[in-house]
Design a protein around this motif. Structure first.
Motif, PDB file in Angstrom:
ATOM      1  N   SER A  95     -36.257 -15.787 -25.963  1.00 13.95           N
ATOM      2  CA  SER A  95     -37.166 -14.640 -25.991  1.00 13.95           C
ATOM      3  C   SER A  95     -38.358 -14.881 -25.059  1.00 13.95           C
ATOM      4  CB  SER A  95     -37.651 -14.397 -27.423  1.00 13.95           C
ATOM      5  OG  SER A  95     -38.604 -13.382 -27.463  1.00 13.95           O
ATOM      6  N   ALA A 128     -37.250 -14.583 -21.324  1.00 15.36           N
ATOM      7  CA  ALA A 128     -36.289 -13.473 -21.294  1.00 15.36           C
ATOM      8  C   ALA A 128     -35.845 -13.123 -19.876  1.00 15.36           C
ATOM      9  CB  ALA A 128     -36.886 -12.250 -21.984  1.00 15.36           C
ATOM     10  N   TYR A 166     -33.225 -15.668 -18.604  1.00 16.77           N
ATOM     11  CA  TYR A 166     -31.909 -15.568 -19.240  1.00 16.77           C
ATOM     12  C   TYR A 166     -31.204 -14.256 -18.906  1.00 16.77           C
ATOM     13  CZ  TYR A 166     -32.547 -19.994 -21.510  1.00 16.77           C
ATOM     14  OH  TYR A 166     -32.706 -21.336 -21.716  1.00 16.77           O
ATOM     15  N   LYS A 167     -31.950 -13.181 -18.848  1.00 14.88           N
ATOM     16  CA  LYS A 167     -31.349 -11.887 -18.498  1.00 14.88           C
ATOM     17  C   LYS A 167     -30.806 -11.935 -17.072  1.00 14.88           C
ATOM     18  CE  LYS A 167     -32.140  -6.973 -18.824  1.00 14.88           C
ATOM     19  NZ  LYS A 167     -33.004  -5.892 -19.238  1.00 14.88           N
ATOM     20  N   ILE A 172     -29.294 -10.135 -25.506  1.00 14.06           N
ATOM     21  CA  ILE A 172     -29.878  -9.794 -24.209  1.00 14.06           C
ATOM     22  C   ILE A 172     -29.432  -8.399 -23.789  1.00 14.06           C
ATOM     23  CG2 ILE A 172     -29.806 -10.370 -21.735  1.00 14.06           C
ATOM     24  CD1 ILE A 172     -29.791 -13.352 -22.652  1.00 14.06           C
ATOM     25  N   SER A 228     -31.381  -5.662 -25.191  1.00 12.32           N
ATOM     26  CA  SER A 228     -32.804  -5.744 -24.825  1.00 12.32           C
ATOM     27  C   SER A 228     -33.670  -6.355 -25.926  1.00 12.32           C
ATOM     28  CB  SER A 228     -33.335  -4.349 -24.452  1.00 12.32           C
ATOM     29  OG  SER A 228     -32.592  -3.831 -23.375  1.00 12.32           O
ATOM     30  N   PHE A 229     -33.162  -7.404 -26.587  1.00 16.87           N
ATOM     31  CA  PHE A 229     -33.937  -8.184 -27.552  1.00 16.87           C
ATOM     32  C   PHE A 229     -34.501  -7.311 -28.677  1.00 16.87           C
ATOM     33  CE2 PHE A 229     -34.208 -10.215 -23.379  1.00 16.87           C
ATOM     34  CZ  PHE A 229     -33.786 -11.502 -23.665  1.00 16.87           C
TER      35      PHE A 229
END
Length: 197
Positions: free
Chosen positions: A96, A99, A102-103, A160, A163-164
């Motif tokens: 998180s 983000a 990772y995205k 992901i 969108s968290f």
């Protein structure tokens, strides 16, 4: 690492992520990356021998933060279940917090899913060895670690993609429930509940 060196590496790694959002890794040039990072070529080569090395080191630096210190936590609490929540919460909180990294990696770095799964699997094998849990498991540690790592990787990718929308703590609780109860047990319990209605 001194502040100036660390700042340069951070700029270069950020530039890599920005470039990956528009260009495949194989097509990113040092010139393009330097323009994004607002540095010269010699600064880039002072830190990395190639774009590929930069990508590997960027991934490694993030993966090193994923787990925290689970064995230290285990030694303090002597609880596998509490250690599992510690690991899960650390992983989802870290993802998180980072983000964008990772995205970007899930969307634009072709082997990232496998790299993440393999890293989690290896860390779990080490955790099983450190705690001695491997000696009393019904299945080989590699199989158990691969199952857990696959669950993590799939849930992370789904999280992901959504969108968290769920908090890291809730994702950790969901993963622990899934891993501790098992998907088949969840299905059987749902069937029993349906028949009782």
């Amino acid at each position: 690492m001194n502040h100036k060196r660390k700042n340069s590496k951070n700029k270069i790694q950020s530039a890599l992520l920005n470039c990956l959002n528009t260009t495949r890794l194989e097509s990113i040039t040092v010139k393009q990356l330097c323009e994004h990072a607002e540095i010269n070529r010699s600064t880039f080569y002072r830190h990395y021998p190639s774009i590929e090395a930069l990508a590997e080191q960027t991934i490694t630096s993030h993966f090193q933060l994923l787990f925290g210190e689970p064995y230290t936590f285990y030694l303090k609490h002597h609880s596998i279940s509490e250690s599992q929540f510690y690991i899960a919460n650390n992983i989802f909180s870290h993802i998180s917090h980072y983000a964008y990294f990772y995205k970007t990696m899930f969307n634009y770095y072709s082997d990232f899913y496998i790299l993440l799964k393999n890293h989690i699997q290896q860390r779990y094998i080490i955790f099983f060895e450190d705690t001695g849990a491997e000696n009393d498991m019904l299945l080989e540690k590699e199989i158990v670690a691969e199952y857990i790592a696959s669950a993590y990787s799939g849930m992370i990718q789904g999280w992901i993609n959504q969108s968290f929308r769920t908090s890291p703590e809730e994702m950790a609780q969901r993963l622990i429930l899934l891993n501790s109860t098992g998907p088949i047990k969840l299905l059987i319990d749902a069937e029993k509940k349906r028949h009782r209605r």
